[in-house]
Design a protein around this motif. Structure first.
Motif, PDB file in Angstrom:
ATOM      1  N   GLY A 141      -7.541  -5.697  -7.703  1.00  0.00           N
ATOM      2  CA  GLY A 141      -7.595  -4.721  -6.627  1.00  0.00           C
ATOM      3  C   GLY A 141      -6.328  -3.909  -6.456  1.00  0.00           C
ATOM      4  N   ASN A 142      -5.295  -4.220  -7.218  1.00  0.00           N
ATOM      5  CA  ASN A 142      -4.005  -3.539  -7.097  1.00  0.00           C
ATOM      6  C   ASN A 142      -3.951  -2.377  -8.088  1.00  0.00           C
ATOM      7  OD1 ASN A 142      -1.348  -2.828  -6.640  1.00  0.00           O
ATOM      8  ND2 ASN A 142      -0.529  -4.488  -7.911  1.00  0.00           N
TER       9      ASN A 142
ATOM     10  N   THR B 280       3.582 -18.905  -2.656  1.00  0.00           N
ATOM     11  CA  THR B 280       4.645 -18.268  -1.884  1.00  0.00           C
ATOM     12  C   THR B 280       4.134 -16.903  -1.459  1.00  0.00           C
ATOM     13  OG1 THR B 280       6.326 -19.388  -3.209  1.00  0.00           O
ATOM     14  CG2 THR B 280       7.041 -17.496  -1.895  1.00  0.00           C
ATOM     15  N   PHE B 281       4.022 -16.683  -0.165  1.00  0.00           N
ATOM     16  CA  PHE B 281       3.354 -15.477   0.317  1.00  0.00           C
ATOM     17  C   PHE B 281       4.128 -14.205   0.004  1.00  0.00           C
ATOM     18  CE2 PHE B 281       1.558 -18.736   3.328  1.00  0.00           C
ATOM     19  CZ  PHE B 281       0.334 -18.791   2.679  1.00  0.00           C
ATOM     20  N   SER B 282       5.439 -14.297  -0.060  1.00  0.00           N
ATOM     21  CA  SER B 282       6.212 -13.112  -0.444  1.00  0.00           C
ATOM     22  C   SER B 282       5.918 -12.732  -1.895  1.00  0.00           C
ATOM     23  CB  SER B 282       7.705 -13.379  -0.258  1.00  0.00           C
ATOM     24  OG  SER B 282       8.115 -14.510  -1.021  1.00  0.00           O
ATOM     25  N   ASP B 283       5.800 -13.736  -2.763  1.00  0.00           N
ATOM     26  CA  ASP B 283       5.452 -13.467  -4.160  1.00  0.00           C
ATOM     27  C   ASP B 283       4.033 -12.922  -4.273  1.00  0.00           C
ATOM     28  OD1 ASP B 283       7.927 -14.410  -4.894  1.00  0.00           O
ATOM     29  OD2 ASP B 283       7.205 -16.387  -5.541  1.00  0.00           O
ATOM     30  N   MET B 284       3.119 -13.469  -3.480  1.00  0.00           N
ATOM     31  CA  MET B 284       1.744 -12.996  -3.516  1.00  0.00           C
ATOM     32  C   MET B 284       1.655 -11.542  -3.062  1.00  0.00           C
ATOM     33  SD  MET B 284      -1.649 -14.589  -1.647  1.00  0.00           S
ATOM     34  CE  MET B 284      -1.587 -16.062  -2.682  1.00  0.00           C
ATOM     35  N   ALA B 285       2.395 -11.191  -2.026  1.00  0.00           N
ATOM     36  CA  ALA B 285       2.402  -9.808  -1.545  1.00  0.00           C
ATOM     37  C   ALA B 285       2.868  -8.861  -2.649  1.00  0.00           C
ATOM     38  CB  ALA B 285       3.312  -9.688  -0.317  1.00  0.00           C
TER      39      ALA B 285
ATOM     40  N   PHE C  30       1.488  -5.035  -2.434  1.00  0.00           N
ATOM     41  CA  PHE C  30       1.801  -4.629  -1.061  1.00  0.00           C
ATOM     42  C   PHE C  30       3.254  -4.177  -0.980  1.00  0.00           C
ATOM     43  CE2 PHE C  30      -1.908  -7.291  -0.418  1.00  0.00           C
ATOM     44  CZ  PHE C  30      -2.613  -6.574   0.542  1.00  0.00           C
ATOM     45  N   SER C  31       3.510  -3.226  -0.102  1.00  0.00           N
ATOM     46  CA  SER C  31       4.860  -2.667   0.009  1.00  0.00           C
ATOM     47  C   SER C  31       5.856  -3.704   0.520  1.00  0.00           C
ATOM     48  CB  SER C  31       4.851  -1.440   0.931  1.00  0.00           C
ATOM     49  OG  SER C  31       4.320  -1.774   2.207  1.00  0.00           O
ATOM     50  N   ASP C  32       5.378  -4.616   1.354  1.00  0.00           N
ATOM     51  CA  ASP C  32       6.243  -5.692   1.853  1.00  0.00           C
ATOM     52  C   ASP C  32       5.354  -6.808   2.393  1.00  0.00           C
ATOM     53  OD1 ASP C  32       5.415  -4.859   4.458  1.00  0.00           O
ATOM     54  OD2 ASP C  32       7.062  -3.416   4.495  1.00  0.00           O
TER      55      ASP C  32
END
Length: 277
Positions: free
Chosen positions: A177-178, A230-235, A240-242
């Motif tokens: 989806g990205n 890790t949600f930051s890695d997933m974002a 996602f921009s952040d």
């Protein structure tokens, strides 16, 4: 924890509706399909707390049979675009058919656009479906219900998508989806306007909307199946921009935060409900 065989079967199911699992009083039964048009079948009896459960975007069409002995019924559900409430009757048995993401059965007499965020009585969109409803609702054995539906569907096909839309869907899946519309234009050789027009005609939504759904399901799938998240890695992985943007989008589409969702689907009580056949 789930045994390896069950975990392997669950990993093949890309579309997730976790709140349906939570609405089950005891077991949530799953069965795969030999027909690639159908993602899987499922069955459960609702608990007292299941009157209002959630459905999340998955890009799929579901047929859900309420197998209540006194007043059986069946409805066809198109994909929602954000988390929505779904009304279920307490202590009713339900049998569901989930078609693969992006698939529209040709037997449905309704447009792709009309299906988005709507549901219809089965008899209103599949002519002469009364016998199917009677046969499915009249059974208490999950395996027999699966066999009944597969026999009904054996000579039916998916609605044919244009070659362009098929290619766009494939690229969206490949990129979880990205992917941007200008990238799709570069990959297909068609203009963004042509892609948007043809995709909407075939799917009832824009490529951007479908990408958003697949990105949401990619996050849900990863949380369900990865041991470490890790949600930051997933974002970052999903474009996602952040992280705050990712958290906001996830809550809109799944109706909870990624952390709360992770706690929910990793609980043994959740895992124990799932039975694969």
């Amino acid at each position: 924890m789930l045994n390896r065989a069950v975990a392997s079967r669950l990993e093949k199911i890309r579309s997730k509706q976790p709140w349906l699992v939570l609405s089950a009083a005891q077991n949530f039964s799953l069965a795969s399909s030999s027909n690639p048009v159908i993602s899987h079948f499922y069955s459960f009896e609702t608990s007292l707390l299941a009157q209002e459960t959630k459905a999340i975007p998955d890009g799929c069409i579901d047929i859900i049979f309420d197998c209540d002995a006194s007043s059986p019924k069946a409805e066809v559900f198109g994909t929602p675009m954000a988390a929505i409430n779904v009304e279920l009757e307490c202590h009713h048995r339900y049998f569901g058919v989930r078609f693969a993401s992006s698939i529209i059965p040709n037997c449905l007499k309704v447009s792709a656009e009309e299906l988005i965020e709507h549901h219809f009585s089965l008899e209103d969109v599949i002519p002469n479906a009364d016998q199917l409803l009677e046969e499915v609702a009249g059974q208490t054995d999950f395996a027999i219900q699966v066999a009944v539906f597969q026999k009904f569907f054996e000579n039916k096909e998916a609605r044919q998508l244009s070659m362009l839309t098929q290619a766009v869907v494939r690229f969206i899946f490949d990129q979880q989806g990205n992917i941007r519309i200008d990238k799709l234009a570069a990959l297909t050789g068609y203009s963004t306007r042509t892609i948007q027009r043809q995709f909407h005609a075939d799917m009832g939504m824009s490529p951007k909307a479908f990408s958003r759904i697949i990105r949401c399901q990619s996050a849900v799938y990863a949380i369900n199946h990865r041991h470490q998240v890790t949600f930051s890695d997933m974002a970052f992985e999903l474009g996602f921009s952040d992280q705050p943007h990712f958290l906001k989008e996830f809550k809109t589409l799944v109706s909870t935060t990624p952390k709360s969702y992770q706690r929910c689907v990793k609980q043994q009580a959740y895992l124990d409900k799932i039975q694969c056949f």
